[in-house]
Design a protein around this motif. Structure first.
Motif, PDB file in Angstrom:
ATOM      1  N   TRP A   9       0.989  -1.156   0.127  1.00  0.00           N
ATOM      2  CA  TRP A   9       0.044   0.067   0.032  1.00  0.00           C
ATOM      3  C   TRP A   9       0.984   1.283  -0.075  1.00  0.00           C
ATOM      4  N   LYS A  10       2.019   1.254   0.644  1.00  0.00           N
ATOM      5  CA  LYS A  10       3.092   2.316   0.810  1.00  0.00           C
ATOM      6  C   LYS A  10       3.614   2.652  -0.587  1.00  0.00           C
ATOM      7  N   LEU A  11       3.931   1.629  -1.435  1.00  0.00           N
ATOM      8  CA  LEU A  11       4.384   1.430  -2.954  1.00  0.00           C
ATOM      9  C   LEU A  11       3.385   2.064  -3.812  1.00  0.00           C
ATOM     10  N   LEU A  12       1.965   1.771  -3.577  1.00  0.00           N
ATOM     11  CA  LEU A  12       1.133   2.264  -4.418  1.00  0.00           C
ATOM     12  C   LEU A  12       1.213   3.955  -4.239  1.00  0.00           C
ATOM     13  N   VAL A  13       1.205   4.230  -3.088  1.00  0.00           N
ATOM     14  CA  VAL A  13       1.316   5.675  -2.873  1.00  0.00           C
ATOM     15  C   VAL A  13       2.194   6.147  -3.444  1.00  0.00           C
TER      16      VAL A  13
END
Length: 71
Positions: A9-13
């Motif tokens: 989820w952090k990588l998507l952000v």
């Protein structure tokens, strides 16, 4: 131990992508996306598709953390 997808989820952000964008780019099924959102186990094939879509390694999207329900 359970899988944590917080790194995903952090990588998507960081890549300015939504979960819907990941769904389209990876070709994952809706049920697999739901499992990811709930923090449930998914197949290695699903993780491979995510890594291919995001051009990353598995360690960039998932980590194993202690399960608080284990004694």
């Amino acid at each position: 131990m359970k899988a944590s997808y917080k790194k995903l989820w952090k990588l998507l952000v960081d890549k300015d992508m939504s979960k819907a964008d990941l769904h389209k780019a990876s070709g994952l099924s809706s049920s697999t996306m739901t499992k990811l959102r709930k923090g449930e186990d998914v197949s290695m094939e699903a993780l491979r598709k995510i890594c291919t879509a995001l051009d990353c390694n598995i360690g960039d999207i998932v980590e194993f953390v202690p399960d608080t329900t284990e004694s």
